[in-house]
Scaffold this motif. Sequence first.
Motif, PDB file in Angstrom:
ATOM      1  N   CYS A 156       0.837  -1.203   0.000  1.00 57.83           N
ATOM      2  CA  CYS A 156       0.000   0.000   0.000  1.00 57.83           C
ATOM      3  C   CYS A 156       0.867   1.247   0.000  1.00 57.83           C
ATOM      4  CB  CYS A 156      -0.917   0.019   1.222  1.00 57.83           C
ATOM      5  SG  CYS A 156      -1.961  -1.447   1.393  1.00 57.83           S
ATOM      6  N   LEU A 157       0.512   2.194  -0.870  1.00 58.48           N
ATOM      7  CA  LEU A 157       1.245   3.446  -1.009  1.00 58.48           C
ATOM      8  C   LEU A 157       0.362   4.612  -0.592  1.00 58.48           C
ATOM      9  CD1 LEU A 157       2.819   2.844  -4.544  1.00 58.48           C
ATOM     10  CD2 LEU A 157       3.781   2.244  -2.297  1.00 58.48           C
ATOM     11  N   PRO A 158       0.813   5.448   0.350  1.00 55.49           N
ATOM     12  CA  PRO A 158       0.008   6.589   0.796  1.00 55.49           C
ATOM     13  C   PRO A 158       0.134   7.775  -0.146  1.00 55.49           C
ATOM     14  CG  PRO A 158       2.051   6.524   2.029  1.00 55.49           C
ATOM     15  CD  PRO A 158       2.051   5.310   1.122  1.00 55.49           C
ATOM     16  N   GLY A 159      -0.866   8.640  -0.113  1.00 57.31           N
ATOM     17  CA  GLY A 159      -0.890   9.813  -0.984  1.00 57.31           C
ATOM     18  C   GLY A 159      -0.363  11.056  -0.300  1.00 57.31           C
TER      19      GLY A 159
ATOM     20  N   SER B  29      -0.412   8.986  -4.766  1.00 55.44           N
ATOM     21  CA  SER B  29       0.454   7.851  -5.083  1.00 55.44           C
ATOM     22  C   SER B  29      -0.108   6.979  -6.192  1.00 55.44           C
ATOM     23  CB  SER B  29       0.735   7.012  -3.832  1.00 55.44           C
ATOM     24  OG  SER B  29       1.884   7.512  -3.169  1.00 55.44           O
ATOM     25  N   GLY B  30      -1.288   7.316  -6.703  1.00 55.38           N
ATOM     26  CA  GLY B  30      -1.720   6.676  -7.936  1.00 55.38           C
ATOM     27  C   GLY B  30      -0.686   6.875  -9.025  1.00 55.38           C
TER      28      GLY B  30
ATOM     29  N   SER C 174      -1.780  -7.451  -9.513  1.00 52.19           N
ATOM     30  CA  SER C 174      -3.010  -6.663  -9.582  1.00 52.19           C
ATOM     31  C   SER C 174      -2.708  -5.263  -9.068  1.00 52.19           C
ATOM     32  CB  SER C 174      -4.131  -7.299  -8.761  1.00 52.19           C
ATOM     33  OG  SER C 174      -3.859  -7.218  -7.372  1.00 52.19           O
ATOM     34  N   LEU C 175      -3.550  -4.327  -9.477  1.00 49.59           N
ATOM     35  CA  LEU C 175      -3.370  -2.930  -9.097  1.00 49.59           C
ATOM     36  C   LEU C 175      -4.715  -2.363  -8.658  1.00 49.59           C
ATOM     37  CD1 LEU C 175      -1.654  -0.331  -8.972  1.00 49.59           C
ATOM     38  CD2 LEU C 175      -2.123  -0.011 -11.415  1.00 49.59           C
ATOM     39  N   VAL C 176      -4.730  -1.753  -7.471  1.00 46.46           N
ATOM     40  CA  VAL C 176      -5.929  -1.105  -6.943  1.00 46.46           C
ATOM     41  C   VAL C 176      -5.635   0.384  -6.788  1.00 46.46           C
ATOM     42  CG1 VAL C 176      -7.608  -0.996  -5.061  1.00 46.46           C
ATOM     43  CG2 VAL C 176      -6.586  -3.194  -5.693  1.00 46.46           C
ATOM     44  N   LEU C 177      -6.382   1.196  -7.503  1.00 47.46           N
ATOM     45  CA  LEU C 177      -6.238   2.648  -7.435  1.00 47.46           C
ATOM     46  C   LEU C 177      -7.427   3.206  -6.668  1.00 47.46           C
ATOM     47  CD1 LEU C 177      -5.270   3.216 -11.179  1.00 47.46           C
ATOM     48  CD2 LEU C 177      -3.703   3.180  -9.212  1.00 47.46           C
ATOM     49  N   VAL C 178      -7.162   3.855  -5.549  1.00 48.34           N
ATOM     50  CA  VAL C 178      -8.222   4.365  -4.677  1.00 48.34           C
ATOM     51  C   VAL C 178      -8.241   5.890  -4.762  1.00 48.34           C
ATOM     52  CG1 VAL C 178      -9.144   4.428  -2.329  1.00 48.34           C
ATOM     53  CG2 VAL C 178      -7.924   2.388  -3.144  1.00 48.34           C
TER      54      VAL C 178
END
Length: 283
Positions: free
Chosen positions: A25-28, A98-99, A115-119
Amino acid sequence: MPTFTAPDRTELAFHVFGDGEPLLCLPGGPMCASTYLGDLGGLSRHRRLVVLDLRGTGGSALPADPASYRCDRQVEDVEALRLHLGLERIDLLAHSASGDLALLYAARYPERIRSLVLVTARARALGVDFPVEGRKEAVELRAGEPWFESTRGAREAVWGGTATEADWDAMIPFSYGRWDAAARQHVASCADAYNDEAAPLFAAEGAFDPESARAALAELAAPVLFVAGDVDTGPRPEAAREVAALLPGCEVVVQAGTAHYPWLDDAEAFNRTVRTFLDRVRA
C-alpha cells in the motif's frame, strides 16, 4: 518497525497489519506519512497490508538528495520493497497522489504487477487531470450540508486562485462523505504528517511522460480496479473512467456516499469491493 534500504542508501520504513497474502500500500498526500491509511477500514482482516512510508515521511529517513522526492525516482523504492519481501509479483494499492507512483511502477515493471488497486487516485502520469469544472460540480453536490454555506468565501477564493491556507482548510469537509467526529479526528491525525519540502517536488518537472506511460500501460496484463467516490472532488467518476479507458482490464467502482477516503466513509462497502476484486485475481 521494519526497514529496508533503497538503492540510494536511504533507509525506508514500512508497517504491517494483519495476516495472509501481502498487499503493498502506497500513501498519498503527496508525501504524507502512511498513518492516515490505518488498516484501510479493516482490510487487514482479509490481507496482510504492507504499508510503505515514502522517503522523508513517517519512519523513513530523509534522503541525501531532495530531488529524489520526484515521483518517478521513487519507483525504485517500491521495487526495493518488493525485493526485500522476496515477492515475485505484487498486489499493489495506491491512494490519491500515489496513484501516479503506482502507475509509473506498473509502467516500468509490468511483469511484477499481479493486480493494481487505485483508490481515488491521481493519474497525471497518464496525462489525466482533474479540471476545475468537475470540482465545482462535486462541491455543489454538497449544497444540502449544514456546513456548506460557511465555505462560500473559501470556495470563491479557491476558484479565483487566491486561496490561503485557511481557505484550503475550510474546504476539507468536501473530502469526506460525512463531516462528523470521525472525519475531524482523521484530519487531526494528519496535521503533522506531511513533508512540506517534499510535497511540491513529487510532481516536479520531468516526473511524468504521459505518452510513454500510456504506451507502456496499454500492454499491462494485470487486472486493475479503480475505486472512486461519487462525491469526491477529484477524481470525479468520469476521470476514473478516463483512466480506465487507458488500462486494459480496468474496472471502475463508484462507491456511493463517499469522497476521497472511501474506507472511512463506508468501510464495509470498500472492503467488499477490494476483497472481491483481489479474491477474483487470486482464483
